[in-house]
Each structure stands twice: as structure tokens, then as C-alpha cells.
Design a protein around this motif. Sequence first.
Motif, PDB file in Angstrom:
ATOM      1  N   GLY A 135       0.802  -1.220   0.000  1.00 24.88           N
ATOM      2  CA  GLY A 135       0.000   0.000   0.000  1.00 24.88           C
ATOM      3  C   GLY A 135       0.830   1.263   0.000  1.00 24.88           C
ATOM      4  N   ILE A 136       1.423   1.585   1.147  1.00 27.13           N
ATOM      5  CA  ILE A 136       2.136   2.857   1.275  1.00 27.13           C
ATOM      6  C   ILE A 136       3.582   2.788   0.777  1.00 27.13           C
ATOM      7  CG2 ILE A 136       0.710   3.560   3.226  1.00 27.13           C
ATOM      8  CD1 ILE A 136       3.161   2.982   5.018  1.00 27.13           C
ATOM      9  N   GLY A 137       4.138   1.574   0.677  1.00 27.42           N
ATOM     10  CA  GLY A 137       5.534   1.430   0.261  1.00 27.42           C
ATOM     11  C   GLY A 137       5.830   2.078  -1.079  1.00 27.42           C
ATOM     12  N   PRO A 138       5.143   1.668  -2.147  1.00 25.43           N
ATOM     13  CA  PRO A 138       5.403   2.283  -3.455  1.00 25.43           C
ATOM     14  C   PRO A 138       5.042   3.772  -3.500  1.00 25.43           C
ATOM     15  CG  PRO A 138       4.259   0.188  -3.693  1.00 25.43           C
ATOM     16  CD  PRO A 138       4.219   0.537  -2.232  1.00 25.43           C
ATOM     17  N   ALA A 139       4.054   4.184  -2.710  1.00 26.15           N
ATOM     18  CA  ALA A 139       3.613   5.575  -2.732  1.00 26.15           C
ATOM     19  C   ALA A 139       4.619   6.510  -2.079  1.00 26.15           C
ATOM     20  CB  ALA A 139       2.257   5.706  -2.038  1.00 26.15           C
ATOM     21  N   LEU A 140       5.267   6.041  -1.000  1.00 23.99           N
ATOM     22  CA  LEU A 140       6.156   6.909  -0.225  1.00 23.99           C
ATOM     23  C   LEU A 140       7.638   6.659  -0.469  1.00 23.99           C
ATOM     24  CD1 LEU A 140       4.368   6.858   3.267  1.00 23.99           C
ATOM     25  CD2 LEU A 140       4.277   8.660   1.544  1.00 23.99           C
ATOM     26  N   PHE A 141       7.995   5.429  -0.763  1.00 27.67           N
ATOM     27  CA  PHE A 141       9.411   5.054  -0.763  1.00 27.67           C
ATOM     28  C   PHE A 141       9.899   4.502  -2.099  1.00 27.67           C
ATOM     29  CE2 PHE A 141       7.652   4.267   3.556  1.00 27.67           C
ATOM     30  CZ  PHE A 141       8.285   5.326   4.199  1.00 27.67           C
ATOM     31  N   SER A 142       9.235   4.877  -3.175  1.00 26.85           N
ATOM     32  CA  SER A 142       9.660   4.428  -4.496  1.00 26.85           C
ATOM     33  C   SER A 142       9.564   5.589  -5.483  1.00 26.85           C
ATOM     34  CB  SER A 142       8.783   3.250  -4.961  1.00 26.85           C
ATOM     35  OG  SER A 142       9.252   2.723  -6.176  1.00 26.85           O
ATOM     36  N   HIS A 143      10.483   6.537  -5.304  1.00 28.44           N
ATOM     37  CA  HIS A 143      10.515   7.733  -6.148  1.00 28.44           C
ATOM     38  C   HIS A 143      11.926   7.935  -6.689  1.00 28.44           C
ATOM     39  CE1 HIS A 143       6.467   9.308  -5.300  1.00 28.44           C
ATOM     40  NE2 HIS A 143       6.627   8.816  -4.085  1.00 28.44           N
ATOM     41  N   ASP A 144      12.116   8.986  -7.456  1.00 31.64           N
ATOM     42  CA  ASP A 144      13.443   9.303  -7.967  1.00 31.64           C
ATOM     43  C   ASP A 144      14.319   9.879  -6.860  1.00 31.64           C
ATOM     44  OD1 ASP A 144      13.304  12.518  -8.229  1.00 31.64           O
ATOM     45  OD2 ASP A 144      11.377  11.632  -8.788  1.00 31.64           O
ATOM     46  N   ILE A 145      15.622   9.823  -7.069  1.00 33.71           N
ATOM     47  CA  ILE A 145      16.595  10.239  -6.057  1.00 33.71           C
ATOM     48  C   ILE A 145      16.546  11.742  -5.800  1.00 33.71           C
ATOM     49  CG2 ILE A 145      18.473  10.604  -7.696  1.00 33.71           C
ATOM     50  CD1 ILE A 145      18.782   8.989  -4.211  1.00 33.71           C
ATOM     51  N   VAL A 146      16.134  12.531  -6.794  1.00 32.89           N
ATOM     52  CA  VAL A 146      16.092  13.986  -6.630  1.00 32.89           C
ATOM     53  C   VAL A 146      15.015  14.376  -5.618  1.00 32.89           C
ATOM     54  CG1 VAL A 146      15.782  16.201  -7.817  1.00 32.89           C
ATOM     55  CG2 VAL A 146      16.944  14.310  -8.974  1.00 32.89           C
ATOM     56  N   LEU A 147      13.898  13.662  -5.614  1.00 32.03           N
ATOM     57  CA  LEU A 147      12.832  13.935  -4.652  1.00 32.03           C
ATOM     58  C   LEU A 147      13.337  13.746  -3.225  1.00 32.03           C
ATOM     59  CD1 LEU A 147       9.125  12.887  -4.901  1.00 32.03           C
ATOM     60  CD2 LEU A 147      10.383  12.416  -2.798  1.00 32.03           C
ATOM     61  N   TYR A 148      14.054  12.657  -3.003  1.00 33.30           N
ATOM     62  CA  TYR A 148      14.588  12.399  -1.664  1.00 33.30           C
ATOM     63  C   TYR A 148      15.700  13.380  -1.297  1.00 33.30           C
ATOM     64  CZ  TYR A 148      11.951   8.085  -2.062  1.00 33.30           C
ATOM     65  OH  TYR A 148      10.935   7.179  -2.228  1.00 33.30           O
ATOM     66  N   PHE A 149      16.449  13.816  -2.309  1.00 30.38           N
ATOM     67  CA  PHE A 149      17.483  14.823  -2.066  1.00 30.38           C
ATOM     68  C   PHE A 149      16.866  16.126  -1.562  1.00 30.38           C
ATOM     69  CE2 PHE A 149      19.871  18.487  -3.812  1.00 30.38           C
ATOM     70  CZ  PHE A 149      21.023  18.366  -3.034  1.00 30.38           C
ATOM     71  N   GLY A 150      15.713  16.502  -2.118  1.00 29.02           N
ATOM     72  CA  GLY A 150      15.032  17.715  -1.667  1.00 29.02           C
ATOM     73  C   GLY A 150      14.627  17.638  -0.209  1.00 29.02           C
ATOM     74  N   ILE A 151      14.110  16.484   0.211  1.00 32.94           N
ATOM     75  CA  ILE A 151      13.716  16.299   1.614  1.00 32.94           C
ATOM     76  C   ILE A 151      14.939  16.330   2.514  1.00 32.94           C
ATOM     77  CG2 ILE A 151      12.649  14.706   3.256  1.00 32.94           C
ATOM     78  CD1 ILE A 151      10.920  13.689   0.927  1.00 32.94           C
ATOM     79  N   ALA A 152      16.006  15.616   2.102  1.00 32.98           N
ATOM     80  CA  ALA A 152      17.233  15.592   2.909  1.00 32.98           C
ATOM     81  C   ALA A 152      17.846  16.982   3.011  1.00 32.98           C
ATOM     82  CB  ALA A 152      18.233  14.617   2.282  1.00 32.98           C
TER      83      ALA A 152
END
Length: 306
Positions: A135-152
Motif C-alpha cells: 500500500g504505502i511502500g510504493p507511494a512513499l518510498f519508491s521515487h526518484d533520487i532527486v525527490l529524496y534529495f530535496g527532503i534531505a
Amino acid sequence: MDLSAINPALLIASLMVAATPILFAAIGELIAEKAGVLNLGVEGMMIIGAVAGFAVAVESGSPLLGFAAAAAAGAAFSMLFVIMTQLALANQVASGLALTLFGLGLSALLGQSYVGIKPPKLDTFDIPILSEIPGIGPALFSHDIVLYFGIALTFVIWSGLKYSRAGLVLRAVGENHDAAHALGYKVMRIRILAILFGGACAGLGGAYISLIRVPQWTQGMTAGIGWIALALVVFSSWKPLRTLLGAYLFGGITVLQLNFQAAGVAIPVEYLAMSPYLITILVLVILSADKSGAPAALGRNFHASR
């Protein structure tokens, strides 16, 4: 009207993608404003980053190289604002507006040959274990690296402003540049670096639109996101973590209005399309009387000879 057609997992994933360009632009502007600089040229820097990142990604075949080029282009374009406001001591509001208008026109010229072309796709980065949660795994934790870089990056800036000496110096310059100069801090250098950082972040935000969110090049494709980012800085009271939450709020509003249109909600499409900008205006009106958190020297030019 069929609201059951809206997939919650897909809605969350789309929300994160929609929020990322707003987050990059807002977090860059936050740093500039913390240094006492009000740069209204965010929209112009974003659109320049969008066309530069798109062009380099298409020509090189590497989306990551496109993002690097977008950051460099945004920073380079912000040098015009540096020259006008930090060297020529021009009015910051007028200079920022000029930067936006120039960016929109220049990007339209540079992007003519890239209309209708699809950029190379950036691979998805699946966070181990977390991306496998049903359910939430692909929605929250399966994105491109740039998206996670923005959060970090947001968390790095939050900790840096709160705990580091560099963050303290930056805030000191934004609160009272004359006192900071008297203490021996290089006010001009700090402000220039803050402006360049803001330009690089805006460029990344623009490239995220043209390479990930859309993905294609279209004239004026930032469509007011730079102005939403400016409002978000005020909305968050110049606090990075609130900026993160605000970006997801505004991103969610944008995604919801698109989903409502697809679901056939009995509201005119024009009203749904204007809803993110209407809420932006309401936020500014509500918070305009409360300037707590705003740097005291925001928008004021500095000259060492004064």
C-alpha cells in the motif's frame, strides 16, 4: 461524479512529485531571505533551470547531468540579481520582477527547438524494505533520487540554521547587516552566496518540472510555482521544516484539483484550476499582519561605506 476513481496511493505519490519543485524553490528563497535578500525572481530562475536542465538532459541522455546543469544555470542567472542589488544597489523588488520577466522571455527563446521532445527518464530509487510495505511502500518510498534529495536538503538546512556557526552568521546578517559587518563578517560575500544558493535551488525545482513532473518542455511551464514558493516562505514563518510541510500542502491542493477534475466533480474546471493560487493569496493576506520570524533587514540593501 465518481470519487472512488481516485486511488489514494497514486494520490500520495503524485502529491510528493508535485510538492518537490515548490520545496526546492522555497528552501532556496528561504536561505536568501535569511540573509536579508528579497528575490522575487524565483519564477524566472526556475524557468531558466527548466529549459537548461531539459536541453542538457536531452543532448547528453543523462537526467542527472540535466539537473546539475539546471542548478548551475539557476545560479548563473541569479548573478544578474547580484549585480543589480548587491553591486549597483538597485531596488530588490524591482530587480526581482525584472529577473522573472527576463527569464520567461529568454527561456521561450532557448526552448523553441525542444518543444515536443521527450527527455530521458530518471530511474526510480526504491528504498530497501520500506518500498516493499504493501500500500504505502510504493507511494512513499519508491521515487526518484532527486525527490529524496530535496527532503534531505531541507533537514540539512534546518539543522545548519539552528546548530551551526554558519547558520548563526547567516541569520545575523539577515537581522542586522551593519552590526554583522562591524563584527567582521563579510556581509556582501554571505549575501551573494545565499543568492547563488537560492538560484541553484530554483533551477533544480524548474528542472524537476520539465524532466520529472511533466515531462516535456513547454513555454511558461512553471505556471506560477515560483510565486507559490515565495508565499510559502512567508507561510512557513521562515522555518525550513514548516516549508517542507507547506510544500506538501500546496502540492496536495494542486493534485487534488486535478483528481477532482478527473472524477467529474460538479465544480467548473476554471475554479479548480485557480484554487492553488487563490489559497496562496488567502495565506498571504492572513499572515501579512504577522511578520514574526521575518529577518529584520529583509529587502534592505547594504553598503560597507555607510
